[in-house]
Design an enzyme around this catalytic site. Structure first.
Site, PDB file in Angstrom:
ATOM      1  N   CYS A  22       0.867  -1.176   0.000  1.00 50.58           N
ATOM      2  CA  CYS A  22       0.000   0.000   0.000  1.00 50.58           C
ATOM      3  C   CYS A  22       0.908   1.231   0.000  1.00 50.58           C
ATOM      4  O   CYS A  22       2.137   1.114   0.144  1.00 50.58           O
ATOM      5  CB  CYS A  22      -0.865   0.000   1.250  1.00 50.58           C
ATOM      6  SG  CYS A  22       0.154   0.002   2.743  1.00 50.58           S
ATOM      7  N   HIS A  51       5.189  -5.032   8.928  1.00 55.90           N
ATOM      8  CA  HIS A  51       5.151  -6.405   9.445  1.00 55.90           C
ATOM      9  C   HIS A  51       5.377  -7.417   8.333  1.00 55.90           C
ATOM     10  O   HIS A  51       4.458  -8.112   7.896  1.00 55.90           O
ATOM     11  CB  HIS A  51       3.817  -6.665  10.147  1.00 55.90           C
ATOM     12  CG  HIS A  51       3.749  -6.023  11.501  1.00 55.90           C
ATOM     13  ND1 HIS A  51       2.563  -5.624  12.078  1.00 55.90           N
ATOM     14  CD2 HIS A  51       4.715  -5.731  12.391  1.00 55.90           C
ATOM     15  CE1 HIS A  51       2.822  -5.095  13.265  1.00 55.90           C
ATOM     16  NE2 HIS A  51       4.114  -5.143  13.473  1.00 55.90           N
ATOM     17  N   HIS A  84       3.437   1.922  11.672  1.00 54.08           N
ATOM     18  CA  HIS A  84       2.298   1.729  12.578  1.00 54.08           C
ATOM     19  C   HIS A  84       2.082   2.891  13.535  1.00 54.08           C
ATOM     20  O   HIS A  84       1.058   2.967  14.197  1.00 54.08           O
ATOM     21  CB  HIS A  84       2.492   0.445  13.396  1.00 54.08           C
ATOM     22  CG  HIS A  84       2.856  -0.718  12.545  1.00 54.08           C
ATOM     23  ND1 HIS A  84       4.136  -1.168  12.405  1.00 54.08           N
ATOM     24  CD2 HIS A  84       2.089  -1.494  11.749  1.00 54.08           C
ATOM     25  CE1 HIS A  84       4.157  -2.185  11.571  1.00 54.08           C
ATOM     26  NE2 HIS A  84       2.929  -2.399  11.146  1.00 54.08           N
ATOM     27  N   CYS A 106       2.397   5.950   8.839  1.00 57.19           N
ATOM     28  CA  CYS A 106       1.518   6.141   7.682  1.00 57.19           C
ATOM     29  C   CYS A 106       0.607   7.351   7.929  1.00 57.19           C
ATOM     30  O   CYS A 106       0.013   7.465   9.012  1.00 57.19           O
ATOM     31  CB  CYS A 106       0.672   4.891   7.442  1.00 57.19           C
ATOM     32  SG  CYS A 106      -0.505   5.138   6.101  1.00 57.19           S
ATOM     33  N   GLU A 136      -0.054  -0.372  16.461  1.00 58.48           N
ATOM     34  CA  GLU A 136      -0.829   0.812  16.074  1.00 58.48           C
ATOM     35  C   GLU A 136      -1.776   1.233  17.202  1.00 58.48           C
ATOM     36  O   GLU A 136      -1.933   2.423  17.495  1.00 58.48           O
ATOM     37  CB  GLU A 136      -1.623   0.510  14.795  1.00 58.48           C
ATOM     38  CG  GLU A 136      -2.371   1.742  14.312  1.00 58.48           C
ATOM     39  CD  GLU A 136      -3.306   1.441  13.149  1.00 58.48           C
ATOM     40  OE1 GLU A 136      -2.938   0.654  12.261  1.00 58.48           O
ATOM     41  OE2 GLU A 136      -4.404   2.014  13.147  1.00 58.48           O
ATOM     42  N   SER A 232       1.160  -9.671  10.684  1.00 60.96           N
ATOM     43  CA  SER A 232       0.584  -8.609   9.853  1.00 60.96           C
ATOM     44  C   SER A 232      -0.932  -8.658   9.993  1.00 60.96           C
ATOM     45  O   SER A 232      -1.586  -9.580   9.507  1.00 60.96           O
ATOM     46  CB  SER A 232       1.002  -8.817   8.397  1.00 60.96           C
ATOM     47  OG  SER A 232       0.110  -8.134   7.540  1.00 60.96           O
TER      48      SER A 232
HETATM   49  S1  SF4 Z   1      -2.852   2.399   7.285  1.00 59.52           S
HETATM   50 FE1  SF4 Z   1      -1.404   0.680   7.112  1.00 59.52          FE
HETATM   51  S2  SF4 Z   1      -2.286  -0.678   5.571  1.00 59.52           S
HETATM   52 FE2  SF4 Z   1      -3.325   1.315   5.383  1.00 59.52          FE
HETATM   53  S3  SF4 Z   1      -2.211   2.501   3.836  1.00 59.52           S
HETATM   54 FE3  SF4 Z   1      -1.301   2.993   5.808  1.00 59.52          FE
HETATM   55  S4  SF4 Z   1       0.375   1.545   6.107  1.00 59.52           S
HETATM   56 FE4  SF4 Z   1      -0.942   0.744   4.483  1.00 59.52          FE
END
Ligand code: SF4
Length: 330
Positions: A22, A51, A84, A106, A136, A232
């Site tokens: 992603c 992960h 995370h 992220c 997270e 994960s």
């Molecule tokens: S929240 Fe996690 S799974 Fe979703 S885009 Fe961000 S890193 Fe990727």
């Protein structure tokens, strides 16, 4: 077409898309690679950057050093925070340890952190739907520990206690099962009819898209393989979603070596996908393994396309070695 209608002699793979990396994982992995190029090893990384075992080992070979806690990083060094996210206390620890930091959280996790802070400031009780102990959830909870209560799935709803049932909001981990989360929310709403929903989806686009695609594949598959590591969250959820959507069987594998020959007994259609932290090379390995066993016919099932990209952490545009040295000099 359902499984019963298939030609029994035909062996095929239904390859789900979108799958794999992603935008948040891509950004985090590139951040470590860039930091290694820009500043040279060692670059410390707090927890697994994403992960996935393969990704972590590859970065280790390039000079990344993974640590459990910021306190393990020597004074004046550079540490990267994983995709995370971390709690504000971890940022303070790094400051006390005179470390230079690169935050690869992220942006979609950061969004949930900001929601938590905003609702806590408005004195809401925040019911955070997520898995106990997941990094997270620990990071998000750390933003407002006095206001957040963890709700670990539908069975946990009965245990929830709030100060004022008229001032309650739910938020969630980004990588949950969409269906199970909605079940939890319905349970919470039965208990707290005035429950407020987050301003936008907390379960991220990548998690949702991978679940939608695997559902479509699973309905026609005797066996579903999801490439991903056991820790994960989004990969584990994909296995559960595949089973819920009608797959004959579903397994999580780190790579082709973990597939067992006996899983193919009586199978004519294999569904294949990968979690959001999985590089495509591992899926290629599984496809090659399947092709050697007569499953060379691959059909892509793609209910939607993804175009999201995030810019790299801003710290990569600064001279962090110089900043860290200045911190140590005081
Ligand atoms: S929240 Fe996690 S799974 Fe979703 S885009 Fe961000 S890193 Fe990727």
């Amino acid at each position: 077409m359902g499984r019963m209608a298939e030609d029994p002699g035909r062996r095929r793979v239904l390859l789900a898309a979108p799958r794999g990396y992603c935008a948040g994982v891509d950004r985090a992995v590139i951040a470590v690679e860039r930091a290694l190029e820009q500043y040279g090893p060692p670059i410390y990384v707090r927890h697994e950057i994403v992960h996935n075992k393969y990704v972590v080992r590859t970065l280790e070979r390039k000079g990344a050093v993974f640590v459990d806690e910021t306190a393990e990083v020597p004074e004046g060094e550079i540490v990267i925070f994983s995709a995370h996210g971390v709690s504000p206390e971890v940022h303070r620890e790094a400051e006390r340890g005179r470390l230079a930091t690169i935050d690869a959280t992220c942006p979609l996790v950061t969004k949930v952190h900001k929601e938590a802070v905003r609702f806590a400031e408005a004195d809401y009780d925040i019911l955070l739907i997520g898995h106990e102990g997941h990094e997270e959830v620990i990071g998000t909870s750390g933003e407002a520990p006095d206001h957040i209560t963890l709700v670990d799935g539908p069975d946990d709803v009965a245990n929830v206690e709030v100060r004022d049932p008229e001032k309650v909001v739910w938020l969630s981990q980004t990588t949950l099962s969409v269906d199970e989360t909605m079940e939890t929310v319905e349970g919470l709403r039965r208990r707290f009819p005035l429950l407020v929903s987050p301003p936008s989806d907390d379960i991220c686009y990548a998690t949702q898209n991978r679940q939608t695609a695997i559902k479509q594949v699973a309905a026609d598959a005797d066996l579903v393989l999801v490439v991903g590591s056991k820790n994960s969250s989004n990969s584990v959820r994909m296995v559960e979603v595949a089973l819920g959507a009608g797959a004959g069987a579903a397994h999580l594998v780190d790579n082709a070596e973990e597939i067992r020959e006996e899983w193919l007994a009586g199978v004519s259609t294999v569904g294949l996908s990968s979690g959001a932290s999985v590089p495509e090379v591992l899926v290629d390995g599984v496809l090659a393994w399947l092709a050697e066993r007569g499953f060379g016919d691959v059909e892509v099932v793609q209910p939607m396309r993804e175009h999201i990209q995030f810019s790299l952490p801003k710290e990569l545009r600064r001279d962090l070695r110089a900043e860290a040295a200045a911190k140590v000099r005081g």
